[in-house]
Write a protein that holds these residues in place. Sequence first.
Motif, PDB file in Angstrom:
ATOM      1  N   SER A  67      -9.229  -6.740  -8.622  1.00  5.28           N
ATOM      2  CA  SER A  67      -9.156  -5.417  -8.001  1.00  5.28           C
ATOM      3  C   SER A  67      -9.265  -5.548  -6.471  1.00  5.28           C
ATOM      4  O   SER A  67     -10.053  -4.860  -5.827  1.00  5.28           O
ATOM      5  CB  SER A  67     -10.282  -4.531  -8.550  1.00  5.28           C
ATOM      6  OG  SER A  67     -10.049  -3.178  -8.267  1.00  5.28           O
TER       7      SER A  67
ATOM      8  N   MET B 296      -2.819   2.024  -6.641  1.00  7.26           N
ATOM      9  CA  MET B 296      -3.626   1.461  -7.724  1.00  7.26           C
ATOM     10  C   MET B 296      -4.304   0.171  -7.264  1.00  7.26           C
ATOM     11  O   MET B 296      -3.690  -0.640  -6.575  1.00  7.26           O
ATOM     12  CB  MET B 296      -2.751   1.157  -8.950  1.00  7.26           C
ATOM     13  CG  MET B 296      -2.102   2.363  -9.577  1.00  7.26           C
ATOM     14  SD  MET B 296      -1.032   1.879 -10.968  1.00  7.26           S
ATOM     15  CE  MET B 296      -2.206   1.013 -12.013  1.00  7.26           C
ATOM     16  N   TRP B 297      -5.576  -0.003  -7.667  1.00  7.26           N
ATOM     17  CA  TRP B 297      -6.263  -1.252  -7.356  1.00  7.26           C
ATOM     18  C   TRP B 297      -5.661  -2.379  -8.189  1.00  7.26           C
ATOM     19  O   TRP B 297      -5.529  -2.264  -9.403  1.00  7.26           O
ATOM     20  CB  TRP B 297      -7.760  -1.130  -7.640  1.00  7.26           C
ATOM     21  CG  TRP B 297      -8.460  -0.255  -6.646  1.00  7.26           C
ATOM     22  CD1 TRP B 297      -8.876   1.026  -6.830  1.00  7.26           C
ATOM     23  CD2 TRP B 297      -8.805  -0.605  -5.308  1.00  7.26           C
ATOM     24  NE1 TRP B 297      -9.459   1.509  -5.692  1.00  7.26           N
ATOM     25  CE2 TRP B 297      -9.426   0.526  -4.728  1.00  7.26           C
ATOM     26  CE3 TRP B 297      -8.642  -1.756  -4.538  1.00  7.26           C
ATOM     27  CZ2 TRP B 297      -9.894   0.531  -3.419  1.00  7.26           C
ATOM     28  CZ3 TRP B 297      -9.105  -1.750  -3.233  1.00  7.26           C
ATOM     29  CH2 TRP B 297      -9.721  -0.617  -2.690  1.00  7.26           C
ATOM     30  N   GLN B 298      -5.293  -3.456  -7.505  1.00 15.81           N
ATOM     31  CA  GLN B 298      -4.573  -4.544  -8.163  1.00 15.81           C
ATOM     32  C   GLN B 298      -5.287  -5.882  -7.968  1.00 15.81           C
ATOM     33  O   GLN B 298      -5.819  -6.177  -6.889  1.00 15.81           O
ATOM     34  CB  GLN B 298      -3.163  -4.679  -7.558  1.00 15.81           C
ATOM     35  CG  GLN B 298      -2.310  -3.430  -7.675  1.00 15.81           C
ATOM     36  CD  GLN B 298      -1.474  -3.427  -8.938  1.00 15.81           C
ATOM     37  OE1 GLN B 298      -1.638  -4.280  -9.809  1.00 15.81           O
ATOM     38  NE2 GLN B 298      -0.560  -2.492  -9.042  1.00 15.81           N
TER      39      GLN B 298
ATOM     40  N   LYS C 289      -5.610  -2.059  -2.856  1.00 10.09           N
ATOM     41  CA  LYS C 289      -5.025  -0.856  -3.443  1.00 10.09           C
ATOM     42  C   LYS C 289      -3.541  -0.830  -3.083  1.00 10.09           C
ATOM     43  O   LYS C 289      -3.162  -0.552  -1.945  1.00 10.09           O
ATOM     44  CB  LYS C 289      -5.736   0.393  -2.922  1.00 10.09           C
ATOM     45  CG  LYS C 289      -5.480   1.633  -3.773  1.00 10.09           C
ATOM     46  CD  LYS C 289      -6.382   2.778  -3.354  1.00 10.09           C
ATOM     47  CE  LYS C 289      -6.285   3.934  -4.323  1.00 10.09           C
ATOM     48  NZ  LYS C 289      -7.176   5.059  -3.936  1.00 10.09           N
TER      49      LYS C 289
ATOM     50  N   PRO D  17       0.841  -1.202   0.000  1.00  9.80           N
ATOM     51  CA  PRO D  17       0.000   0.000   0.000  1.00  9.80           C
ATOM     52  C   PRO D  17       0.873   1.249   0.000  1.00  9.80           C
ATOM     53  O   PRO D  17       2.004   1.225   0.497  1.00  9.80           O
ATOM     54  CB  PRO D  17      -0.786  -0.129   1.311  1.00  9.80           C
ATOM     55  CG  PRO D  17      -0.804  -1.595   1.597  1.00  9.80           C
ATOM     56  CD  PRO D  17       0.519  -2.114   1.110  1.00  9.80           C
ATOM     57  N   LYS D  18       0.353   2.324  -0.559  1.00  8.10           N
ATOM     58  CA  LYS D  18       1.110   3.570  -0.663  1.00  8.10           C
ATOM     59  C   LYS D  18       1.607   4.003   0.706  1.00  8.10           C
ATOM     60  O   LYS D  18       0.850   4.048   1.673  1.00  8.10           O
ATOM     61  CB  LYS D  18       0.236   4.658  -1.282  1.00  8.10           C
ATOM     62  CG  LYS D  18       1.002   5.891  -1.729  1.00  8.10           C
ATOM     63  CD  LYS D  18       0.093   6.846  -2.463  1.00  8.10           C
ATOM     64  CE  LYS D  18       0.853   8.051  -2.962  1.00  8.10           C
ATOM     65  NZ  LYS D  18       1.882   7.693  -3.952  1.00  8.10           N
TER      66      LYS D  18
END
Length: 203
Positions: free
Chosen positions: A170, A177-179, A173, A48-49
């Motif tokens: 998805s 970005m949703w992965q 995130k 995650p970011k």
Amino acid sequence: MLSLPHFGRELPRVTGERVVLRFPQKSDFAEWAALRRQSRGFLERWEPKWASDELERSAWHLRVRRYREEFFRGNGVPFLIVLKQTGEIVGGISLGNIRRGVAQSGQIGYWMGEPFAGRGLMAEAVRLVVGHCFGPLRLHRIEAACIPGNERSVRVLEKAGFTREGLLRSYLKINGMWQDHYLYSLLAEEYHVQEYRDQAVGS
């Protein structure tokens, strides 16, 4: 304090051949932050970011407090992965989202510092945490999810005996970005069969 007998009152510690899994402490901040900072480019695409205060001492202290709260509630078990010979921090692995009742399951996640990747240390750490899950914690099922492009993680899970169940679209995130993620699982009975076979080969 925790009243559930499967967790006990002492912070967990699991020892292997080359690595030890131990509970994070506030005093680990400087070494943990240095390794994360050094490995940022290696890790960010799979995580995650990072928050703006990701590597600040105050954020680490809050993290350790949350770890303890989750552990004593019976919701999670976080570990730092350290070298057995030197005590040097090389990564982290955790069991979270522990569900009891009819589920008896949890999810594992992990990260390895870039200087220590590719040495088989994470494979050993995963085996140790799996043994802890199906031993003292008496879980029935462990899940793990990884991005399809993360070939290192795929190899670690499959080598540990996890089965790929499908693709979660998805799902998380990651790095903003949703992965999509592969879903892997390992059941207690599968683990015990593996252990029996390993012991038979070694005897």
